[in-house]
Design a protein around this motif. Structure first.
Motif, PDB file in Angstrom:
ATOM      1  N   VAL A 135       8.779   7.688   3.527  1.00  0.00           N
ATOM      2  CA  VAL A 135       9.872   7.176   2.696  1.00  0.00           C
ATOM      3  C   VAL A 135       9.883   5.660   2.800  1.00  0.00           C
ATOM      4  CG1 VAL A 135      12.343   7.256   2.264  1.00  0.00           C
ATOM      5  CG2 VAL A 135      11.185   9.256   3.200  1.00  0.00           C
ATOM      6  N   TYR A 136       9.730   4.987   1.658  1.00  0.00           N
ATOM      7  CA  TYR A 136       9.697   3.528   1.640  1.00  0.00           C
ATOM      8  C   TYR A 136      11.103   2.958   1.772  1.00  0.00           C
ATOM      9  CZ  TYR A 136       8.730  -1.215   0.106  1.00  0.00           C
ATOM     10  OH  TYR A 136       8.627  -2.574   0.044  1.00  0.00           O
ATOM     11  N   THR A 137      11.240   1.945   2.626  1.00  0.00           N
ATOM     12  CA  THR A 137      12.543   1.286   2.800  1.00  0.00           C
ATOM     13  C   THR A 137      12.411  -0.155   2.341  1.00  0.00           C
ATOM     14  OG1 THR A 137      11.970   0.681   5.062  1.00  0.00           O
ATOM     15  CG2 THR A 137      13.211   2.696   4.769  1.00  0.00           C
ATOM     16  N   ASP A 138      13.253  -0.593   1.373  1.00  0.00           N
ATOM     17  CA  ASP A 138      13.142  -1.973   0.906  1.00  0.00           C
ATOM     18  C   ASP A 138      13.963  -2.918   1.688  1.00  0.00           C
ATOM     19  OD1 ASP A 138      15.468  -0.860  -0.527  1.00  0.00           O
ATOM     20  OD2 ASP A 138      14.125  -0.640  -2.215  1.00  0.00           O
ATOM     21  N   HIS A 161      -0.847   2.337   9.474  1.00  0.00           N
ATOM     22  CA  HIS A 161      -0.169   1.049   9.215  1.00  0.00           C
ATOM     23  C   HIS A 161       0.396   0.946   7.803  1.00  0.00           C
ATOM     24  CE1 HIS A 161      -1.553  -0.333  13.070  1.00  0.00           C
ATOM     25  NE2 HIS A 161      -2.804  -0.053  12.735  1.00  0.00           N
ATOM     26  N   TYR A 162       1.278   1.868   7.477  1.00  0.00           N
ATOM     27  CA  TYR A 162       1.997   1.759   6.218  1.00  0.00           C
ATOM     28  C   TYR A 162       3.197   0.854   6.460  1.00  0.00           C
ATOM     29  CZ  TYR A 162      -0.792   5.590   4.411  1.00  0.00           C
ATOM     30  OH  TYR A 162      -1.830   6.365   3.998  1.00  0.00           O
ATOM     31  N   ASP A 163       3.186  -0.292   5.802  1.00  0.00           N
ATOM     32  CA  ASP A 163       4.235  -1.287   5.988  1.00  0.00           C
ATOM     33  C   ASP A 163       5.531  -0.826   5.329  1.00  0.00           C
ATOM     34  OD1 ASP A 163       5.306  -3.704   6.793  1.00  0.00           O
ATOM     35  OD2 ASP A 163       4.809  -4.680   4.895  1.00  0.00           O
ATOM     36  N   ARG A 164       6.623  -0.883   6.062  1.00  0.00           N
ATOM     37  CA  ARG A 164       7.979  -0.572   5.588  1.00  0.00           C
ATOM     38  C   ARG A 164       8.177   0.887   5.182  1.00  0.00           C
ATOM     39  NH1 ARG A 164      10.007  -5.393   1.781  1.00  0.00           N
ATOM     40  NH2 ARG A 164      11.246  -6.330   3.395  1.00  0.00           N
ATOM     41  N   VAL A 166       0.869  -1.175   0.000  1.00  0.00           N
ATOM     42  CA  VAL A 166       0.000   0.000   0.000  1.00  0.00           C
ATOM     43  C   VAL A 166       0.906   1.225   0.000  1.00  0.00           C
ATOM     44  CG1 VAL A 166      -1.762   1.266   1.271  1.00  0.00           C
ATOM     45  CG2 VAL A 166      -1.756  -1.229   1.321  1.00  0.00           C
ATOM     46  N   THR A 167       0.714   2.127  -0.946  1.00  0.00           N
ATOM     47  CA  THR A 167       1.556   3.324  -1.009  1.00  0.00           C
ATOM     48  C   THR A 167       1.081   4.374  -0.007  1.00  0.00           C
ATOM     49  OG1 THR A 167       0.217   4.226  -2.785  1.00  0.00           O
ATOM     50  CG2 THR A 167       2.187   2.994  -3.420  1.00  0.00           C
ATOM     51  N   PHE A 168       2.005   5.235   0.369  1.00  0.00           N
ATOM     52  CA  PHE A 168       1.734   6.296   1.337  1.00  0.00           C
ATOM     53  C   PHE A 168       0.751   7.298   0.745  1.00  0.00           C
ATOM     54  CE2 PHE A 168       2.782  10.254   3.561  1.00  0.00           C
ATOM     55  CZ  PHE A 168       2.815   9.828   4.875  1.00  0.00           C
ATOM     56  N   LYS A 174       8.155   7.284  -7.212  1.00  0.00           N
ATOM     57  CA  LYS A 174       7.037   6.381  -7.463  1.00  0.00           C
ATOM     58  C   LYS A 174       6.353   5.960  -6.148  1.00  0.00           C
ATOM     59  CE  LYS A 174       6.172   2.199 -10.157  1.00  0.00           C
ATOM     60  NZ  LYS A 174       6.839   1.127 -10.899  1.00  0.00           N
ATOM     61  N   TYR A 175       7.140   5.826  -5.050  1.00  0.00           N
ATOM     62  CA  TYR A 175       6.599   5.317  -3.781  1.00  0.00           C
ATOM     63  C   TYR A 175       6.667   6.327  -2.635  1.00  0.00           C
ATOM     64  CZ  TYR A 175       7.608   1.125  -6.449  1.00  0.00           C
ATOM     65  OH  TYR A 175       7.692   0.199  -7.450  1.00  0.00           O
ATOM     66  N   ASP A 176       7.636   7.224  -2.668  1.00  0.00           N
ATOM     67  CA  ASP A 176       7.826   8.162  -1.567  1.00  0.00           C
ATOM     68  C   ASP A 176       7.091   9.462  -1.854  1.00  0.00           C
ATOM     69  OD1 ASP A 176       9.558   6.202  -0.713  1.00  0.00           O
ATOM     70  OD2 ASP A 176      11.325   7.217  -1.477  1.00  0.00           O
TER      71      ASP A 176
END
Length: 196
Positions: free
Chosen positions: A193-196, A139-142, A91-93, A170-172
């Protein structure tokens, strides 16, 4: 009394009595007892040893929770997760949801407030924590959540706030909200900020 063997303490190896007395007879000479008696006052060395013992005991009491935590960690089962190799979020922010949270918190807390230089730093910390907690409840995962709040006195001046980030567009994303009344100007922003 001559000819009788003296008593010897096995633990210390010192002669306690020079001779074994017969029944009903008191010994003529006695050596000092190896063990302290109750009627004597403790010496300075004994009281110093007591102080050292109590310090050691209090130190052990302080260390026990840490030792117990280490035992729990060492005996606990450790779970090792295998890499997911997932490079994109499920799920994107949502910047719209984050902006709604910013507006609700800032409007609720700053409405009718007058600027106070001493109280402002703690107010900023409180706002940041509340905004961060509410965004984490989505609850944004990662996602790492970064909150920035700036408050200044409103004396008719203009403020320009900019920021730069290195991220994956694209994600942040981010959300920002500005608020002002007669005494306060506030600028709040949230970065996801998405962390992989």
């Amino acid at each position: 009394m001559a000819g009788k063997e003296p008593l010897v303490s096995e633990a210390v190896g010192r002669v306690l009595l020079t001779e074994v007395p017969e029944k009903g007879e008191l010994p003529e000479k006695r050596k000092m007892s190896v063990f302290p008696t109750a009627h004597k006052r403790p010496s300075i060395a004994a009281s110093f040893l007591g102080v050292l013992a109590t310090r050691r005991l209090s130190m052990m009491k302080r260390m026990m929770p840490r030792i117990q935590d280490l035992r729990k960690e060492s005996t606990g089962i450790q779970v090792h997760y295998e890499p997911t190799y997932r490079l994109e979020p499920k799920v994107t922010f949502s910047a719209a949801k984050a902006e709604r949270i910013l507006k609700d918190v800032v409007d609720e807390r700053l409405e009718g407030l007058i600027y106070n230089a001493k109280a402002t730093p703690s107010l900023i910390r409180y706002l940041c924590e509340e905004i961060k907690d509410r965004v984490k409840d989505l609850h944004y995962d990662r996602y790492k959540i970064v909150v920035n709040v700036t408050i200044s006195q409103n004396t008719g001046q203009c403020i320009l706030a900019t920021s730069r980030c290195a991220w994956e567009p694209k994600y942040d994303t981010f959300a920002s909200y500005s608020y002002s009344n007669k005494g306060i100007m506030c600028f709040a922003s949230v970065y996801g900020v998405y962390t992989d």
